[in-house]
Scaffold this active site. Structure first.
Site, PDB file in Angstrom:
ATOM      1  N   LYS A  10     -34.352  44.838  89.390  1.00 51.54           N
ATOM      2  CA  LYS A  10     -35.119  43.953  88.508  1.00 51.54           C
ATOM      3  C   LYS A  10     -34.366  42.643  88.232  1.00 51.54           C
ATOM      4  O   LYS A  10     -33.143  42.549  88.451  1.00 51.54           O
ATOM      5  CB  LYS A  10     -35.436  44.691  87.203  1.00 51.54           C
ATOM      6  CG  LYS A  10     -36.412  45.856  87.375  1.00 51.54           C
ATOM      7  CD  LYS A  10     -36.778  46.449  86.019  1.00 51.54           C
ATOM      8  CE  LYS A  10     -37.798  47.570  86.152  1.00 51.54           C
ATOM      9  NZ  LYS A  10     -38.190  48.113  84.821  1.00 51.54           N
ATOM     10  N   TYR A  50     -47.909  46.359  87.756  1.00 53.63           N
ATOM     11  CA  TYR A  50     -47.817  47.222  86.571  1.00 53.63           C
ATOM     12  C   TYR A  50     -49.182  47.466  85.921  1.00 53.63           C
ATOM     13  O   TYR A  50     -49.251  47.766  84.724  1.00 53.63           O
ATOM     14  CB  TYR A  50     -46.862  46.609  85.550  1.00 53.63           C
ATOM     15  CG  TYR A  50     -45.397  46.883  85.831  1.00 53.63           C
ATOM     16  CD1 TYR A  50     -44.876  48.186  85.802  1.00 53.63           C
ATOM     17  CD2 TYR A  50     -44.506  45.847  86.090  1.00 53.63           C
ATOM     18  CE1 TYR A  50     -43.541  48.442  86.038  1.00 53.63           C
ATOM     19  CE2 TYR A  50     -43.155  46.090  86.325  1.00 53.63           C
ATOM     20  CZ  TYR A  50     -42.679  47.391  86.295  1.00 53.63           C
ATOM     21  OH  TYR A  50     -41.346  47.652  86.507  1.00 53.63           O
ATOM     22  N   ASN A 113     -34.043  47.066  82.214  1.00 53.80           N
ATOM     23  CA  ASN A 113     -33.306  48.282  82.565  1.00 53.80           C
ATOM     24  C   ASN A 113     -32.906  48.361  84.049  1.00 53.80           C
ATOM     25  O   ASN A 113     -32.750  49.441  84.601  1.00 53.80           O
ATOM     26  CB  ASN A 113     -34.111  49.510  82.133  1.00 53.80           C
ATOM     27  CG  ASN A 113     -35.500  49.529  82.730  1.00 53.80           C
ATOM     28  OD1 ASN A 113     -35.853  48.662  83.524  1.00 53.80           O
ATOM     29  ND2 ASN A 113     -36.287  50.524  82.371  1.00 53.80           N
ATOM     30  N   HIS A 116     -36.398  49.743  89.021  1.00 57.00           N
ATOM     31  CA  HIS A 116     -37.688  50.440  88.995  1.00 57.00           C
ATOM     32  C   HIS A 116     -37.698  51.518  90.064  1.00 57.00           C
ATOM     33  O   HIS A 116     -37.118  51.332  91.141  1.00 57.00           O
ATOM     34  CB  HIS A 116     -38.840  49.470  89.290  1.00 57.00           C
ATOM     35  CG  HIS A 116     -40.125  50.174  89.637  1.00 57.00           C
ATOM     36  ND1 HIS A 116     -40.994  50.626  88.667  1.00 57.00           N
ATOM     37  CD2 HIS A 116     -40.648  50.560  90.837  1.00 57.00           C
ATOM     38  CE1 HIS A 116     -42.011  51.246  89.270  1.00 57.00           C
ATOM     39  NE2 HIS A 116     -41.829  51.220  90.578  1.00 57.00           N
ATOM     40  N   GLU A 127     -47.290  51.578  95.882  1.00 58.61           N
ATOM     41  CA  GLU A 127     -46.331  50.507  95.581  1.00 58.61           C
ATOM     42  C   GLU A 127     -45.712  49.944  96.859  1.00 58.61           C
ATOM     43  O   GLU A 127     -45.505  48.731  96.983  1.00 58.61           O
ATOM     44  CB  GLU A 127     -45.266  51.036  94.613  1.00 58.61           C
ATOM     45  CG  GLU A 127     -45.879  51.347  93.245  1.00 58.61           C
ATOM     46  CD  GLU A 127     -44.909  51.994  92.263  1.00 58.61           C
ATOM     47  OE1 GLU A 127     -43.729  52.231  92.614  1.00 58.61           O
ATOM     48  OE2 GLU A 127     -45.334  52.256  91.123  1.00 58.61           O
TER      49      GLU A 127
HETATM   50  P1  IDP Z   1     -40.038  53.899  84.241  1.00 56.43           P
HETATM   51  O1  IDP Z   1     -39.663  52.512  84.754  1.00 56.43           O
HETATM   52  O2  IDP Z   1     -38.826  54.701  83.885  1.00 56.43           O
HETATM   53  O3  IDP Z   1     -40.972  54.624  85.171  1.00 56.43           O
HETATM   54  P2  IDP Z   1     -42.351  53.379  82.538  1.00 56.43           P
HETATM   55  O4  IDP Z   1     -42.715  54.161  81.323  1.00 56.43           O
HETATM   56  O5  IDP Z   1     -43.188  53.542  83.763  1.00 56.43           O
HETATM   57  O6  IDP Z   1     -40.806  53.675  82.856  1.00 56.43           O
HETATM   58  O7  IDP Z   1     -42.353  51.848  82.098  1.00 56.43           O
HETATM   59  C1  IDP Z   1     -42.305  50.832  83.070  1.00 56.43           C
HETATM   60  C2  IDP Z   1     -41.341  49.766  82.617  1.00 56.43           C
HETATM   61  O8  IDP Z   1     -41.856  49.164  81.418  1.00 56.43           O
HETATM   62  C3  IDP Z   1     -39.950  50.272  82.195  1.00 56.43           C
HETATM   63  O9  IDP Z   1     -39.065  50.451  83.290  1.00 56.43           O
HETATM   64  C4  IDP Z   1     -39.491  49.172  81.263  1.00 56.43           C
HETATM   65  O10 IDP Z   1     -39.042  48.017  82.002  1.00 56.43           O
HETATM   66  C5  IDP Z   1     -40.783  48.812  80.552  1.00 56.43           C
HETATM   67  N1  IDP Z   1     -40.924  49.566  79.302  1.00 56.43           N
HETATM   68  C6  IDP Z   1     -41.242  50.879  79.158  1.00 56.43           C
HETATM   69  N2  IDP Z   1     -41.282  51.243  77.870  1.00 56.43           N
HETATM   70  C7  IDP Z   1     -40.986  50.122  77.170  1.00 56.43           C
HETATM   71  C8  IDP Z   1     -40.868  49.863  75.751  1.00 56.43           C
HETATM   72  O11 IDP Z   1     -41.039  50.721  74.896  1.00 56.43           O
HETATM   73  N3  IDP Z   1     -40.532  48.572  75.417  1.00 56.43           N
HETATM   74  C9  IDP Z   1     -40.333  47.591  76.336  1.00 56.43           C
HETATM   75  N4  IDP Z   1     -40.442  47.803  77.663  1.00 56.43           N
HETATM   76  C10 IDP Z   1     -40.759  49.052  78.072  1.00 56.43           C
HETATM   77 MG    MG Z   2     -42.917  54.203  85.677  1.00 55.89          MG
END
Ligand code: IDP
Ligand code: MG
Length: 138
Positions: A10, A50, A113, A116, A127
């Site tokens: 990312k 997304y 984070n 992805h 994807e």
């Molecule tokens: P994942 O990336 O671990 O699969 P997902 O729930 O699919 O997690 O969420 C996609 C992305 O959205 C996350 O990697 C993160 O960048 C962002 N995200 C998820 N939850 C939050 C939140 O509570 N606050 C801000 N960003 C979030």
């Molecule tokens: Mg996800």
């Protein structure tokens, strides 16, 4: 398809200069890199990627972040690749991710984070096809 997954380094991790470190970790973990490219997503492209999260409160921030700078998109191959890559990434929130995971080491917050990964074989196929043509998978 069970041996392929889709991954992104990312914008936060690219910006911080961690692309090489993360590719090294992918290599060390035994993944085969089937395809890779750097690209700077438009917000529209990030929204398409997304789309399943469009009703979530963090959607606008997430798509703005994902289009804020270049990222690196990849197709990874390994036995049970979806799970193997999610295990290497760690939990979505770096604060909750296990020691030794990429998000623990390189992630700053639940939003920014570092990486992805697809969450299922079905979504991996979708994807991969969003970013790569069949001809680009070596
Ligand atoms: P994942 O990336 O671990 O699969 P997902 O729930 O699919 O997690 O969420 C996609 C992305 O959205 C996350 O990697 C993160 O960048 C962002 N995200 C998820 N939850 C939050 C939140 O509570 N606050 C801000 N960003 C979030
Ligand atoms: Mg996800």
């Amino acid at each position: 398809m069970g041996n392929l997954t889709f991954a992104i380094i990312k914008p936060d991790a690219v910006r911080a200069g961690n692309t090489g470190n993360i590719i090294q970790r992918i290599n060390d973990a035994g993944f085969k890199l089937r395809a890779m490219k750097t690209l700077h997503l438009t917000q529209r492209e990030a929204e398409g990627f997304y789309a399943v999260h469009r009703e979530r409160p963090f959607f606008a921030g997430l798509t703005e972040f994902m289009s804020s700078a270049p990222c690196v998109v990849m197709v990874l191959e390994k036995d049970r690749a979806v799970k193997a890559w999610r295990d290497l990434m760690g939990a979505t929130d770096p604060a909750k991710a296990d020691e030794g995971t990429l998000r623990k080491e390189f992630g700053a917050s639940v939003g920014e984070n570092a990486t992805h990964g697809s969450d299922s074989d079905e979504n991996a196929a979708i994807e991969i096809a969003y970013f790569f043509s069949q001809l680009e998978l070596v």
